[in-house]
Design a protein around this motif. Sequence first.
Motif, PDB file in Angstrom:
ATOM      1  N   GLU A  17       0.732  -1.233  -0.160  1.00  0.00           N
ATOM      2  CA  GLU A  17      -0.005  -0.214   0.112  1.00  0.00           C
ATOM      3  C   GLU A  17       0.979   1.394   0.036  1.00  0.00           C
ATOM      4  OE1 GLU A  17      -2.493  -0.603   3.421  1.00  0.00           O
ATOM      5  OE2 GLU A  17      -3.262  -2.455   2.452  1.00  0.00           O
ATOM      6  N   LEU A  18       1.994   1.205   0.692  1.00  0.00           N
ATOM      7  CA  LEU A  18       2.718   2.291   0.871  1.00  0.00           C
ATOM      8  C   LEU A  18       4.293   2.391   0.355  1.00  0.00           C
ATOM      9  CD1 LEU A  18       1.417   3.206   4.450  1.00  0.00           C
ATOM     10  CD2 LEU A  18       0.769   4.218   2.467  1.00  0.00           C
ATOM     11  N   GLY A  19       4.675   1.383   0.268  1.00  0.00           N
ATOM     12  CA  GLY A  19       5.957   1.236  -0.217  1.00  0.00           C
ATOM     13  C   GLY A  19       6.933   0.615   0.864  1.00  0.00           C
ATOM     14  N   VAL A  20       8.311   0.487   0.620  1.00  0.00           N
ATOM     15  CA  VAL A  20       9.364  -0.307   1.115  1.00  0.00           C
ATOM     16  C   VAL A  20       9.647   0.579   2.552  1.00  0.00           C
ATOM     17  CG1 VAL A  20      11.281   0.791  -0.153  1.00  0.00           C
ATOM     18  CG2 VAL A  20      11.284  -1.509   1.290  1.00  0.00           C
ATOM     19  N   ILE A  21       9.724   1.833   2.532  1.00  0.00           N
ATOM     20  CA  ILE A  21      10.260   2.374   3.895  1.00  0.00           C
ATOM     21  C   ILE A  21       8.870   2.452   4.685  1.00  0.00           C
ATOM     22  CG2 ILE A  21      11.117   4.687   4.722  1.00  0.00           C
ATOM     23  CD1 ILE A  21      12.482   5.142   2.341  1.00  0.00           C
ATOM     24  N   PRO A  22       7.718   3.052   4.553  1.00  0.00           N
ATOM     25  CA  PRO A  22       6.739   2.794   5.547  1.00  0.00           C
ATOM     26  C   PRO A  22       6.971   1.477   6.133  1.00  0.00           C
ATOM     27  CG  PRO A  22       6.215   4.226   3.888  1.00  0.00           C
ATOM     28  CD  PRO A  22       7.501   3.506   3.430  1.00  0.00           C
ATOM     29  N   ALA A  23       6.827   0.445   5.396  1.00  0.00           N
ATOM     30  CA  ALA A  23       6.721  -1.120   5.723  1.00  0.00           C
ATOM     31  C   ALA A  23       7.940  -1.390   6.797  1.00  0.00           C
ATOM     32  CB  ALA A  23       6.790  -1.946   4.476  1.00  0.00           C
ATOM     33  N   LEU A  24       9.112  -0.750   6.134  1.00  0.00           N
ATOM     34  CA  LEU A  24      10.310  -1.115   7.232  1.00  0.00           C
ATOM     35  C   LEU A  24      10.181  -0.374   8.515  1.00  0.00           C
ATOM     36  CD1 LEU A  24      13.262  -1.154   4.667  1.00  0.00           C
ATOM     37  CD2 LEU A  24      12.535  -3.220   6.129  1.00  0.00           C
ATOM     38  N   GLU A  25       9.710   1.009   8.545  1.00  0.00           N
ATOM     39  CA  GLU A  25       9.493   1.634   9.619  1.00  0.00           C
ATOM     40  C   GLU A  25       8.714   0.784  10.562  1.00  0.00           C
ATOM     41  OE1 GLU A  25      10.223   6.327   8.074  1.00  0.00           O
ATOM     42  OE2 GLU A  25       8.237   5.492   8.024  1.00  0.00           O
ATOM     43  N   HIS A  26       7.543   0.231  10.213  1.00  0.00           N
ATOM     44  CA  HIS A  26       6.734  -0.310  10.974  1.00  0.00           C
ATOM     45  C   HIS A  26       7.382  -1.719  11.386  1.00  0.00           C
ATOM     46  CE1 HIS A  26       2.897  -1.990  12.600  1.00  0.00           C
ATOM     47  NE2 HIS A  26       3.140  -3.179  12.054  1.00  0.00           N
ATOM     48  N   PHE A  27       8.006  -2.304  10.561  1.00  0.00           N
ATOM     49  CA  PHE A  27       8.930  -3.459  11.277  1.00  0.00           C
ATOM     50  C   PHE A  27       9.825  -3.398  12.267  1.00  0.00           C
ATOM     51  CE2 PHE A  27      12.545  -6.403  10.643  1.00  0.00           C
ATOM     52  CZ  PHE A  27      11.789  -7.595  10.875  1.00  0.00           C
ATOM     53  N   ALA A  28      10.531  -2.170  11.968  1.00  0.00           N
ATOM     54  CA  ALA A  28      11.810  -1.678  12.758  1.00  0.00           C
ATOM     55  C   ALA A  28      11.142  -1.250  14.122  1.00  0.00           C
ATOM     56  CB  ALA A  28      12.549  -0.675  12.336  1.00  0.00           C
ATOM     57  N   HIS A  29       9.841  -0.594  14.047  1.00  0.00           N
ATOM     58  CA  HIS A  29       9.331  -0.350  15.366  1.00  0.00           C
ATOM     59  C   HIS A  29       8.778  -1.534  16.082  1.00  0.00           C
ATOM     60  CE1 HIS A  29       6.833   2.152  18.131  1.00  0.00           C
ATOM     61  NE2 HIS A  29       5.878   1.366  17.868  1.00  0.00           N
ATOM     62  N   CYS A  30       8.207  -2.238  15.551  1.00  0.00           N
ATOM     63  CA  CYS A  30       7.843  -3.492  16.198  1.00  0.00           C
ATOM     64  C   CYS A  30       9.079  -4.231  16.907  1.00  0.00           C
ATOM     65  CB  CYS A  30       7.147  -4.618  15.387  1.00  0.00           C
ATOM     66  SG  CYS A  30       5.510  -3.907  14.858  1.00  0.00           S
ATOM     67  N   LEU A  31      10.329  -4.316  16.226  1.00  0.00           N
ATOM     68  CA  LEU A  31      11.256  -5.061  16.345  1.00  0.00           C
ATOM     69  C   LEU A  31      12.184  -4.548  17.551  1.00  0.00           C
ATOM     70  CD1 LEU A  31      12.836  -7.852  15.669  1.00  0.00           C
ATOM     71  CD2 LEU A  31      14.124  -6.181  13.858  1.00  0.00           C
ATOM     72  N   PHE A  32      12.389  -3.020  17.472  1.00  0.00           N
ATOM     73  CA  PHE A  32      13.128  -2.388  18.486  1.00  0.00           C
ATOM     74  C   PHE A  32      12.237  -1.366  19.416  1.00  0.00           C
ATOM     75  CE2 PHE A  32      15.866  -3.003  14.735  1.00  0.00           C
ATOM     76  CZ  PHE A  32      16.959  -3.788  15.164  1.00  0.00           C
ATOM     77  N   GLY A  33      11.078  -1.324  19.145  1.00  0.00           N
ATOM     78  CA  GLY A  33      10.258  -0.489  19.986  1.00  0.00           C
ATOM     79  C   GLY A  33      10.456  -0.444  21.477  1.00  0.00           C
ATOM     80  N   LEU A  34      10.681  -1.665  22.017  1.00  0.00           N
ATOM     81  CA  LEU A  34      10.993  -2.059  23.160  1.00  0.00           C
ATOM     82  C   LEU A  34      12.407  -1.965  23.837  1.00  0.00           C
ATOM     83  CD1 LEU A  34       7.933  -4.222  24.215  1.00  0.00           C
ATOM     84  CD2 LEU A  34       8.014  -1.847  24.592  1.00  0.00           C
ATOM     85  N   THR A  35      13.310  -1.611  22.864  1.00  0.00           N
ATOM     86  CA  THR A  35      14.592  -1.840  23.233  1.00  0.00           C
ATOM     87  C   THR A  35      15.330  -0.348  23.180  1.00  0.00           C
ATOM     88  OG1 THR A  35      15.415  -1.897  20.953  1.00  0.00           O
ATOM     89  CG2 THR A  35      14.635  -3.938  21.792  1.00  0.00           C
ATOM     90  N   ASP A  36      16.678  -0.331  23.687  1.00  0.00           N
ATOM     91  CA  ASP A  36      17.350   0.861  23.730  1.00  0.00           C
ATOM     92  C   ASP A  36      18.024   1.260  22.357  1.00  0.00           C
ATOM     93  OD1 ASP A  36      16.755   1.082  26.325  1.00  0.00           O
ATOM     94  OD2 ASP A  36      18.511   0.164  27.024  1.00  0.00           O
ATOM     95  N   VAL A  37      17.962   0.253  21.305  1.00  0.00           N
ATOM     96  CA  VAL A  37      18.701   0.514  20.298  1.00  0.00           C
ATOM     97  C   VAL A  37      17.941   1.625  19.508  1.00  0.00           C
ATOM     98  CG1 VAL A  37      19.478  -0.599  17.997  1.00  0.00           C
ATOM     99  CG2 VAL A  37      18.812  -1.825  20.086  1.00  0.00           C
TER     100      VAL A  37
END
Length: 331
Positions: free
Chosen positions: A190-210
């Motif tokens: 729907e939106l392209g590679v960057i928004p999809a990766l932003e969502h992915f990175a948010h889920c992966l690192f959201g609760l970490t200090d990275v």
Amino acid sequence: MSAEAYAPFEENTVTDEHEIELGRRYQLLLNAHLAGAGETALADAYHAGRAALGNGVGVLDLVTLYLSAAERALAAGTDRAHTASVLTAVKSLLLESLSPFEMAHRLYRESNTALRLLNDALEEQSRRIARTLHDNTNQLVASLGLAIAAIEQEPGAKRARLAEMRTALEQISDELRRVSHDLRPPALDELGVIPALEHFAHCLFGLTDVDVRFLGSTGGRLPPSVETVLFRVAQEALSNVARHAKAHHAAISFQRFDSRVTCTIYDDGRGFDSATLAKRADRGLGLITIRERLDALGGKLDVRSTRNTGTTVTATVPLGGSHADPGPARR
Ligand SMILES: Nc1ncnc2c1ncn2[C@@H]1O[C@H](COP(=O)(O)OP(=O)(O)OP(=O)(O)O)[C@@H](O)[C@H]1O
Ligand SMILES: [Mg+2]
């Protein structure tokens, strides 16, 4: 012209260290052809090509060997007929020796096409399963939740037990949504590679200090196959950062050029030694798989890692003639 016999060309018997010997054998092959060996010399030239291919002798090295042999043969005579026969012989032998390279190249192209089609089919399958999980299965779970909520309102209902069931159903629903997003994130189409990766990175690192940053741009939407491969590369590289790097910072950077796009994933984690990795029996499949996926699109993967400094993974994907613009783009 001498017709001294030459040793048969076999795979694994000729190596770089035997360059002089190799030159001598090509010379003898040319001499034999000039002395009338005809079909036999041509068949041997074909085997010479196969052996060269098997032993990692490149096309340029092969051509150089023939040219050196031709130079020496030309020096043996000055008349036009001699020159013409040397040139004709070298041309015939060279064509025979190059034909295994041509065949290997064709096979490589065909297997790349097959790999690309396979990856497309896998993505389509993932898309279908993700949609079924999200739309159909999750709908059923939701309606079950509503039914339980209705029963909870009935007189004499065991509310505590029913509330437990509803909580379990909500967990199932979250899990289904997560699996469906992992299989094929809707944002990618729907939106392209960057928004999809932003969502992915948010889920992966959201609760970490990275600290994760996005830099650069894809310059708008890219062809679907390019977006998919870039997403899969960054998904794997980011998962590796989360699992292996112990990094403080990570960055994903995109750069768009006329004929290619690059995506680089950096981290300042503990890094690894590529030479040791190659020998590890338990080495994973992540980096190998994304390299193959890039290969199938004519792209390449560059992985640089230094112990205690970090890792940089760069994917380069060529952009074919027309850059489809299938939808809205945020960047
Ligand atoms: N960013 C990184 N930082 C530190 N080490 C890394 C990083 N990326 C990869 N590695 C090392 O390289 C190895 C190979 O990575 P690869 O992605 O191929 O396999 P994996 O992550 O171990 O398993 P898989 O991806 O198949 O689940 C990892 O096991 C890890 O040791
Ligand atoms: Mg991995």
